[in-house]
Enzyme design. Structure first.
Site, PDB file in Angstrom:
ATOM      1  N   GLU A 173       4.480   4.033   5.903  1.00  0.00           N
ATOM      2  CA  GLU A 173       3.226   3.272   5.847  1.00  0.00           C
ATOM      3  C   GLU A 173       2.131   4.095   5.165  1.00  0.00           C
ATOM      4  O   GLU A 173       2.200   5.327   5.123  1.00  0.00           O
ATOM      5  CB  GLU A 173       2.840   2.907   7.300  1.00  0.00           C
ATOM      6  N   ASP A 174       1.141   3.418   4.610  1.00  0.00           N
ATOM      7  CA  ASP A 174       0.047   4.129   3.946  1.00  0.00           C
ATOM      8  C   ASP A 174      -0.996   4.637   4.949  1.00  0.00           C
ATOM      9  O   ASP A 174      -1.359   5.806   4.939  1.00  0.00           O
ATOM     10  CB  ASP A 174      -0.613   3.241   2.876  1.00  0.00           C
TER      11      ASP A 174
ATOM     12  N   LYS B  44      -6.277   7.036  10.886  1.00  0.00           N
ATOM     13  CA  LYS B  44      -7.685   6.947  11.302  1.00  0.00           C
ATOM     14  C   LYS B  44      -7.708   6.783  12.816  1.00  0.00           C
ATOM     15  O   LYS B  44      -7.787   5.645  13.313  1.00  0.00           O
ATOM     16  CB  LYS B  44      -8.343   5.713  10.682  1.00  0.00           C
TER      17      LYS B  44
ATOM     18  N   PHE C 256     -13.571   3.623   4.494  1.00  0.00           N
ATOM     19  CA  PHE C 256     -12.615   2.791   3.765  1.00  0.00           C
ATOM     20  C   PHE C 256     -12.165   3.519   2.506  1.00  0.00           C
ATOM     21  O   PHE C 256     -12.969   3.874   1.654  1.00  0.00           O
ATOM     22  CB  PHE C 256     -13.208   1.421   3.416  1.00  0.00           C
TER      23      PHE C 256
ATOM     24  N   ARG D  90      -5.355   0.356  -6.713  1.00  0.00           N
ATOM     25  CA  ARG D  90      -4.075   0.906  -6.242  1.00  0.00           C
ATOM     26  C   ARG D  90      -3.550   2.026  -7.135  1.00  0.00           C
ATOM     27  O   ARG D  90      -2.817   2.895  -6.695  1.00  0.00           O
ATOM     28  CB  ARG D  90      -3.007  -0.200  -6.162  1.00  0.00           C
TER      29      ARG D  90
ATOM     30  N   ASP E  85      -4.241   2.468  11.080  1.00  0.00           N
ATOM     31  CA  ASP E  85      -5.656   2.156  11.277  1.00  0.00           C
ATOM     32  C   ASP E  85      -5.847   1.577  12.681  1.00  0.00           C
ATOM     33  O   ASP E  85      -5.898   2.336  13.646  1.00  0.00           O
ATOM     34  CB  ASP E  85      -6.076   1.187  10.161  1.00  0.00           C
TER      35      ASP E  85
ATOM     36  N   GLY F 204       0.775  -1.241   0.000  1.00  0.00           N
ATOM     37  CA  GLY F 204       0.000   0.000   0.000  1.00  0.00           C
ATOM     38  C   GLY F 204       0.805   1.288   0.000  1.00  0.00           C
ATOM     39  O   GLY F 204       0.330   2.328  -0.449  1.00  0.00           O
TER      40      GLY F 204
ATOM     41  N   ASP G 125      -5.570  -0.343  -1.561  1.00  0.00           N
ATOM     42  CA  ASP G 125      -6.429  -1.260  -2.318  1.00  0.00           C
ATOM     43  C   ASP G 125      -7.659  -1.681  -1.542  1.00  0.00           C
ATOM     44  O   ASP G 125      -7.743  -1.522  -0.327  1.00  0.00           O
ATOM     45  CB  ASP G 125      -5.650  -2.534  -2.647  1.00  0.00           C
TER      46      ASP G 125
HETATM   47  P1  IMP Z   1      -3.599  -1.624  10.892  1.00  0.00           P
HETATM   48  O1  IMP Z   1      -2.670  -2.721  11.266  1.00  0.00           O
HETATM   49  O2  IMP Z   1      -5.015  -1.914  11.290  1.00  0.00           O
HETATM   50  O3  IMP Z   1      -3.152  -0.254  11.347  1.00  0.00           O
HETATM   51  O4  IMP Z   1      -3.726  -1.659   9.336  1.00  0.00           O
HETATM   52  C1  IMP Z   1      -2.946  -1.022   8.527  1.00  0.00           C
HETATM   53  C2  IMP Z   1      -3.106  -1.603   7.142  1.00  0.00           C
HETATM   54  O5  IMP Z   1      -4.454  -1.921   6.801  1.00  0.00           O
HETATM   55  C3  IMP Z   1      -2.676  -0.554   6.184  1.00  0.00           C
HETATM   56  O6  IMP Z   1      -1.323  -0.693   5.897  1.00  0.00           O
HETATM   57  C4  IMP Z   1      -3.540  -0.818   4.981  1.00  0.00           C
HETATM   58  O7  IMP Z   1      -2.882  -1.720   4.130  1.00  0.00           O
HETATM   59  C5  IMP Z   1      -4.781  -1.470   5.508  1.00  0.00           C
HETATM   60  N1  IMP Z   1      -5.876  -0.482   5.598  1.00  0.00           N
HETATM   61  C6  IMP Z   1      -6.394   0.103   6.685  1.00  0.00           C
HETATM   62  N2  IMP Z   1      -7.381   0.959   6.386  1.00  0.00           N
HETATM   63  C7  IMP Z   1      -7.496   0.911   5.042  1.00  0.00           C
HETATM   64  C8  IMP Z   1      -8.343   1.592   4.100  1.00  0.00           C
HETATM   65  O8  IMP Z   1      -9.193   2.440   4.423  1.00  0.00           O
HETATM   66  N3  IMP Z   1      -8.138   1.284   2.796  1.00  0.00           N
HETATM   67  C9  IMP Z   1      -7.214   0.386   2.374  1.00  0.00           C
HETATM   68  N4  IMP Z   1      -6.396  -0.262   3.211  1.00  0.00           N
HETATM   69  C10 IMP Z   1      -6.547  -0.009   4.542  1.00  0.00           C
HETATM   70 MG    MG Z   2      -0.384  -1.505   4.265  1.00  0.00          MG
END
Ligand code: IMP
Ligand code: MG
Length: 181
Positions: free
Chosen positions: A98-99, A130, A153, A166, A102, A43, A160
Protein backbone atom coordinates in the site's frame (compact mmCIF):
# COMPACT_ATOMS: atom_id res chain seq x y z
CA UNK A 1 9.86 21.09 -8.03
CA UNK A 2 6.22 21.18 -9.21
CA UNK A 3 4.54 24.56 -8.62
CA UNK A 4 1.74 22.97 -6.53
CA UNK A 5 4.18 21.27 -4.16
CA UNK A 6 5.10 23.10 -0.95
CA UNK A 7 7.92 20.89 0.26
CA UNK A 8 9.66 17.68 -0.73
CA UNK A 9 9.53 15.06 2.05
CA UNK A 10 11.38 12.20 0.35
CA UNK A 11 13.51 12.56 -2.76
CA UNK A 12 14.49 9.80 -5.16
CA UNK A 13 17.50 8.65 -3.18
CA UNK A 14 15.61 8.52 0.11
CA UNK A 15 12.78 6.57 -1.52
CA UNK A 16 15.31 4.10 -2.93
CA UNK A 17 16.82 3.65 0.56
CA UNK A 18 13.40 2.99 2.10
CA UNK A 19 12.56 0.46 -0.61
CA UNK A 20 15.89 -1.32 -0.18
CA UNK A 21 15.45 -1.64 3.58
CA UNK A 22 11.88 -2.99 3.37
CA UNK A 23 12.78 -5.37 0.52
CA UNK A 24 15.57 -6.74 2.72
CA UNK A 25 13.14 -7.39 5.58
CA UNK A 26 10.68 -9.10 3.23
CA UNK A 27 13.42 -11.22 1.63
CA UNK A 28 14.48 -12.40 5.10
CA UNK A 29 10.92 -13.10 6.37
CA UNK A 30 9.48 -14.86 3.29
CA UNK A 31 12.34 -17.28 2.51
CA UNK A 32 10.27 -20.40 3.25
CA UNK A 33 6.88 -19.02 2.23
CA UNK A 34 4.87 -18.84 -0.96
CA UNK A 35 4.81 -15.07 -1.41
CA UNK A 36 2.12 -13.24 -3.35
CA UNK A 37 2.56 -9.47 -3.52
CA UNK A 38 -0.81 -7.72 -3.84
CA UNK A 39 -0.56 -4.14 -5.08
CA UNK A 40 -3.37 -1.82 -4.03
CA UNK A 41 -4.05 0.27 -7.14
CA UNK A 42 -3.40 2.89 -8.13
CA UNK A 43 -1.33 4.77 -5.55
CA UNK A 44 1.08 1.90 -4.80
CA UNK A 45 2.22 1.37 -8.38
CA UNK A 46 5.66 3.05 -8.06
CA UNK A 47 6.39 1.54 -4.65
CA UNK A 48 5.35 -1.92 -5.89
CA UNK A 49 7.45 -1.70 -9.06
CA UNK A 50 10.56 -0.64 -7.12
CA UNK A 51 10.01 -3.17 -4.31
CA UNK A 52 9.65 -6.01 -6.80
CA UNK A 53 13.11 -5.44 -8.18
CA UNK A 54 14.73 -5.47 -4.74
CA UNK A 55 13.08 -8.55 -3.23
CA UNK A 56 15.50 -11.42 -3.74
CA UNK A 57 13.00 -14.30 -3.78
CA UNK A 58 10.65 -16.09 -6.17
CA UNK A 59 7.14 -14.68 -5.85
CA UNK A 60 4.00 -13.84 -7.79
CA UNK A 61 2.10 -10.56 -8.10
CA UNK A 62 -1.54 -9.49 -8.27
CA UNK A 63 -3.46 -6.21 -8.24
CA UNK A 64 -6.67 -5.06 -6.69
CA UNK A 65 -8.54 -1.77 -6.67
CA UNK A 66 -9.45 -0.03 -3.44
CA UNK A 67 -10.97 3.39 -3.15
CA UNK A 68 -11.60 5.31 0.02
CA UNK A 69 -11.20 8.86 -1.20
CA UNK A 70 -13.82 10.21 -3.60
CA UNK A 71 -12.56 12.25 -6.56
CA UNK A 72 -11.70 15.79 -5.53
CA UNK A 73 -11.94 14.99 -1.84
CA UNK A 74 -8.84 15.17 0.36
CA UNK A 75 -10.52 13.54 3.37
CA UNK A 76 -11.28 9.85 3.67
CA UNK A 77 -14.99 9.42 3.11
CA UNK A 78 -15.37 6.42 5.37
CA UNK A 79 -16.48 3.91 2.75
CA UNK A 80 -14.00 1.53 1.13
CA UNK A 81 -14.78 -0.12 -2.17
CA UNK A 82 -12.64 -3.17 -3.06
CA UNK A 83 -12.48 -4.86 -6.44
CA UNK A 84 -10.44 -8.08 -6.52
CA UNK A 85 -10.40 -10.94 -8.98
CA UNK A 86 -7.50 -12.81 -7.40
CA UNK A 87 -7.83 -16.61 -7.65
CA UNK A 88 -6.42 -19.52 -5.57
CA UNK A 89 -5.51 -17.40 -2.56
CA UNK A 90 -5.28 -20.48 -0.33
CA UNK A 91 -1.89 -21.30 -1.89
CA UNK A 92 -0.33 -18.00 -0.89
CA UNK A 93 1.20 -15.97 1.89
CA UNK A 94 -0.17 -12.59 0.89
CA UNK A 95 1.72 -9.35 1.40
CA UNK A 96 -0.44 -6.33 0.68
CA UNK A 97 1.54 -3.40 -0.76
CA UNK A 98 0.00 0.00 0.00
CA UNK A 99 1.09 3.61 -0.51
CA UNK A 100 -0.26 5.24 2.68
CA UNK A 101 -1.79 3.96 5.92
CA UNK A 102 -4.06 6.87 6.77
CA UNK A 103 -7.40 6.26 8.50
CA UNK A 104 -6.41 2.60 8.10
CA UNK A 105 -9.80 1.56 6.78
CA UNK A 106 -8.50 0.47 3.36
CA UNK A 107 -5.86 -1.93 4.66
CA UNK A 108 -8.18 -3.26 7.33
CA UNK A 109 -10.84 -4.01 4.70
CA UNK A 110 -8.37 -5.48 2.20
CA UNK A 111 -6.83 -7.68 4.92
CA UNK A 112 -10.28 -8.98 5.91
CA UNK A 113 -11.10 -9.64 2.26
CA UNK A 114 -7.86 -11.60 1.62
CA UNK A 115 -8.39 -13.68 4.77
CA UNK A 116 -12.05 -14.21 3.86
CA UNK A 117 -10.98 -15.38 0.40
CA UNK A 118 -8.78 -18.03 2.06
CA UNK A 119 -5.21 -16.66 2.01
CA UNK A 120 -2.73 -18.78 4.02
CA UNK A 121 -1.45 -15.66 5.76
CA UNK A 122 -1.82 -11.90 5.27
CA UNK A 123 0.64 -9.14 6.15
CA UNK A 124 0.70 -5.45 5.25
CA UNK A 125 3.41 -3.19 3.95
CA UNK A 126 3.01 0.56 3.48
CA UNK A 127 5.45 3.13 2.17
CA UNK A 128 4.03 5.88 4.39
CA UNK A 129 2.11 5.98 7.66
CA UNK A 130 0.12 8.86 9.15
CA UNK A 131 -0.41 7.62 12.73
CA UNK A 132 -2.30 10.75 13.81
CA UNK A 133 -5.07 10.02 11.33
CA UNK A 134 -6.04 6.51 12.40
CA UNK A 135 -9.81 5.86 12.67
CA UNK A 136 -11.14 4.59 16.00
CA UNK A 137 -12.39 1.32 14.57
CA UNK A 138 -9.01 0.39 13.09
CA UNK A 139 -7.03 -1.93 15.35
CA UNK A 140 -4.51 -3.46 12.96
CA UNK A 141 -0.84 -2.43 12.72
CA UNK A 142 1.51 -2.46 9.74
CA UNK A 143 4.03 -5.30 9.45
CA UNK A 144 6.41 -3.25 7.28
CA UNK A 145 6.51 0.54 7.17
CA UNK A 146 8.65 2.95 5.18
CA UNK A 147 8.34 6.26 7.04
CA UNK A 148 5.92 7.87 9.46
CA UNK A 149 4.77 11.32 8.32
CA UNK A 150 2.80 14.12 9.97
CA UNK A 151 -0.78 14.89 9.06
CA UNK A 152 -0.29 16.57 5.66
CA UNK A 153 -1.63 15.74 2.22
CA UNK A 154 1.17 14.31 0.09
CA UNK A 155 1.48 13.56 -3.62
CA UNK A 156 3.96 12.00 -6.03
CA UNK A 157 5.62 8.57 -6.47
CA UNK A 158 2.18 7.14 -7.33
CA UNK A 159 0.15 9.24 -4.88
CA UNK A 160 -2.45 11.58 -6.36
CA UNK A 161 -4.78 14.42 -5.64
CA UNK A 162 -7.78 14.10 -7.95
CA UNK A 163 -5.72 11.74 -10.20
CA UNK A 164 -2.91 14.27 -10.69
CA UNK A 165 0.77 14.31 -9.62
CA UNK A 166 1.25 10.51 -9.65
CA UNK A 167 4.34 10.77 -11.86
CA UNK A 168 6.42 13.07 -9.65
CA UNK A 169 9.65 11.23 -8.76
CA UNK A 170 9.49 12.41 -5.12
CA UNK A 171 6.90 12.53 -2.32
CA UNK A 172 5.95 16.12 -1.52
CA UNK A 173 3.41 18.07 0.50
CA UNK A 174 0.68 19.55 -1.67
CA UNK A 175 -0.01 23.27 -1.19
CA UNK A 176 -3.22 23.81 0.75
CA UNK A 177 -4.63 26.28 -1.75
CA UNK A 178 -4.71 23.50 -4.37
CA UNK A 179 -7.32 21.44 -2.50
CA UNK A 180 -9.05 24.19 -0.57
CA UNK A 181 -10.20 26.06 -3.67
P1 IMP B 1 -7.17 4.98 4.45
O1 IMP B 1 -8.21 3.97 4.12
O2 IMP B 1 -7.75 6.21 5.07
O3 IMP B 1 -6.01 4.43 5.25
O4 IMP B 1 -6.66 5.56 3.09
C1 IMP B 1 -5.69 5.06 2.41
C2 IMP B 1 -5.75 5.61 1.00
O5 IMP B 1 -6.09 7.00 0.94
C3 IMP B 1 -4.38 5.50 0.44
O6 IMP B 1 -4.24 4.29 -0.23
C4 IMP B 1 -4.30 6.67 -0.50
O7 IMP B 1 -4.75 6.28 -1.77
C5 IMP B 1 -5.24 7.69 0.06
N1 IMP B 1 -4.50 8.73 0.80
C6 IMP B 1 -4.41 8.91 2.13
N2 IMP B 1 -3.63 9.95 2.45
C7 IMP B 1 -3.20 10.46 1.27
C8 IMP B 1 -2.34 11.55 0.92
O8 IMP B 1 -1.77 12.28 1.76
N3 IMP B 1 -2.13 11.73 -0.41
C9 IMP B 1 -2.70 10.96 -1.37
N4 IMP B 1 -3.50 9.93 -1.09
C10 IMP B 1 -3.76 9.68 0.23
MG1 MG C 1 -4.30 3.86 -2.24
Amino acid sequence: MHKDVKEILFGEEELAEIVKRIAGEITRDYKDKNLLLVCVMKGSICFMADLMRKIDLDYKIEFLRAKSYLAGCSESCGEVEIRSEIQNLSEYDVLIVEDIFDSGRTLQKVTEKMLGDGAKSVKCCSLLDKPERRAEEVSMELDYVGEKIPNAFVVGYGLDYDENYRGLPYVGILKREVYEN
